[in-house]
Design a protein around this motif. Structure first.
Motif, PDB file in Angstrom:
ATOM      1  N   ASN A  18     -12.933 -19.712  16.418  1.00  0.00           N
ATOM      2  CA  ASN A  18     -13.804 -20.473  18.102  1.00  0.00           C
ATOM      3  C   ASN A  18     -13.548 -21.656  18.782  1.00  0.00           C
TER       4      ASN A  18
ATOM      5  N   PHE B  13      -9.327 -21.225  19.804  1.00  0.00           N
ATOM      6  CA  PHE B  13      -9.416 -20.725  21.456  1.00  0.00           C
ATOM      7  C   PHE B  13      -9.961 -21.070  22.395  1.00  0.00           C
TER       8      PHE B  13
ATOM      9  N   LYS C   9      -7.555 -11.849  16.094  1.00  0.00           N
ATOM     10  CA  LYS C   9      -7.842 -11.244  14.509  1.00  0.00           C
ATOM     11  C   LYS C   9      -7.160 -10.589  13.377  1.00  0.00           C
TER      12      LYS C   9
ATOM     13  N   ILE D 276      -9.289 -12.449  21.420  1.00  0.00           N
ATOM     14  CA  ILE D 276     -10.120 -12.821  20.022  1.00  0.00           C
ATOM     15  C   ILE D 276      -9.898 -11.176  18.904  1.00  0.00           C
TER      16      ILE D 276
END
Length: 342
Positions: free
Chosen positions: A171, A174, A155, A151
């Motif tokens: 999210n 993912f 980012k 994550i």
């Protein structure tokens, strides 16, 4: 040192021998790109070689690694699929002389960077060659790249491209890629083209552009079943069939998911954490995390009965002309009633 730092250091200060454990397409490509930076473009034809152990004897790679660079200062040799470092049996008929690698490690060439890819969750630490290789190499363990690191990396990747992404969009990305970094980056590049003007990525954009796989669609189906939403589950099953999804494949994924739920429930009841379960079952931590959260209100008996029923449905689908929709409807109603009685 983080995986990011380890990979970035390859072209700047390369070690003589690398062992890369675990499979990750994104990082494997990044590592290979870093290795290419070591060899000038015009020298790569003669001084940059890759050997797949499924197809080529280990001796060929070691002979190349032991040779002097051809009109250059350095040679790069990459060994892929080093299954001999594990306890697994390989179907390949290629014979490998492990002693040659051991002898190379006793006399490592200063002119060669030897990199060995072992894309497996675990190596056989009892083997002499595994112990020796770990001792004489720089080890990069891709299995250690956690969900949080993925994550954070994504980012940073988005930030470096001067884009912004909302938390719910990240999210969902993912989730739809099952935490596969290579897939995430590929999907992001597509999403970035779409949102090039505003450079902002929200949930609607991810929902529009990032397709759900058959596995994820079936995971949604499992969620309906686990929540006792029988009507929605049956309706969603019909939609999957209308999309020309194969009933046997849908059932196989359902079966696999309920087997995982059962395994997670048993191990959770024995005090295992989600991280411990992922390592024990050798399953992606994200899948285990979702299952770990889902099984709280279910008994082992319920999950076992559901799994065995799906096994029976599989047999019926393969050996009879029974209606797949009817079989699923009966399964949904039956286990919805059982859930309500828990």
């Amino acid at each position: 040192m983080s995986i990011v730092d380890e990979v970035e250091s390859i072209s700047k200060n390369p070690s003589s021998v690398y062992l890369v454990v675990g499979g990750n397409d994104y990082w494997e490509n990044q590592i290979i790109n870093q290795l290419k930076e070591i060899i000038p473009q015009e020298e790569r034809t003669m001084n940059f070689a890759t050997y797949d152990m499924d197809d080529v004897p280990l001796s060929e790679a070691i002979n190349d690694a032991s040779s002097m660079p051809f009109f250059g200062n350095r040679r790069v040799v990459i060994i892929k699929n080093a299954f001999f470092l594990t306890g697994m049996r390989n179907k390949s008929k290629i014979k490998h002389n492990i002693n040659e690698l051991e002898r190379y490690l006793d006399n490592i060439s200063n002119n060669t960077v030897l990199l060995i890819f072992a894309p497996y969750s675990k190596l056989d630490g009892r083997k002499k060659i595994t112990k020796k290789l770990k001792k004489n190499s720089t080890v990069i363990n891709l299995n250690d790249f956690s969900e949080r690191e993925i994550i954070n990396f994504v980012k940073q990747y988005i930030d470096n491209k001067h884009y912004q992404i909302s938390n719910d969009a990240l999210n969902e990305l993912f989730s739809r890629t099952q935490g596969d970094l290579s897939k995430m980056i590929n999907e992001l590049n597509k999403v970035m083209i779409y949102s090039n003007k505003e450079k902002k990525i929200d949930l609607n954009i991810v929902d529009l552009l990032v397709a759900k796989s058959i596995n994820q669609n079936v995971f949604s189906l499992v969620n309906y079943l686990m929540k006792g939403k029988t009507t929605q589950a049956i309706q969603f099953y019909h939609e999957l069939l209308e999309q020309k999804q194969d009933s046997i494949k849908i059932n196989a994924i359902l079966e696999s998911q309920f087997r995982l739920l059962l395994q997670v429930k048993i191990l959770k009841d024995h005090g295992y954490s989600a991280t411990m379960i992922a390592k024990s079952l050798k399953i992606h931590p994200y899948r285990v995390k979702l299952a770990y959260q889902s099984v709280e209100s279910f008994t082992v008996d319920y999950l076992q009965a559901a799994y065995l029923e799906l096994v029976q449905i599989e047999c019926k689908l393969k050996s009879s002309q029974e209606n797949p929709e009817l079989l699923f409807e009966m399964f949904s109603i039956k286990f919805s009633q059982k859930k309500n009685s828990i």
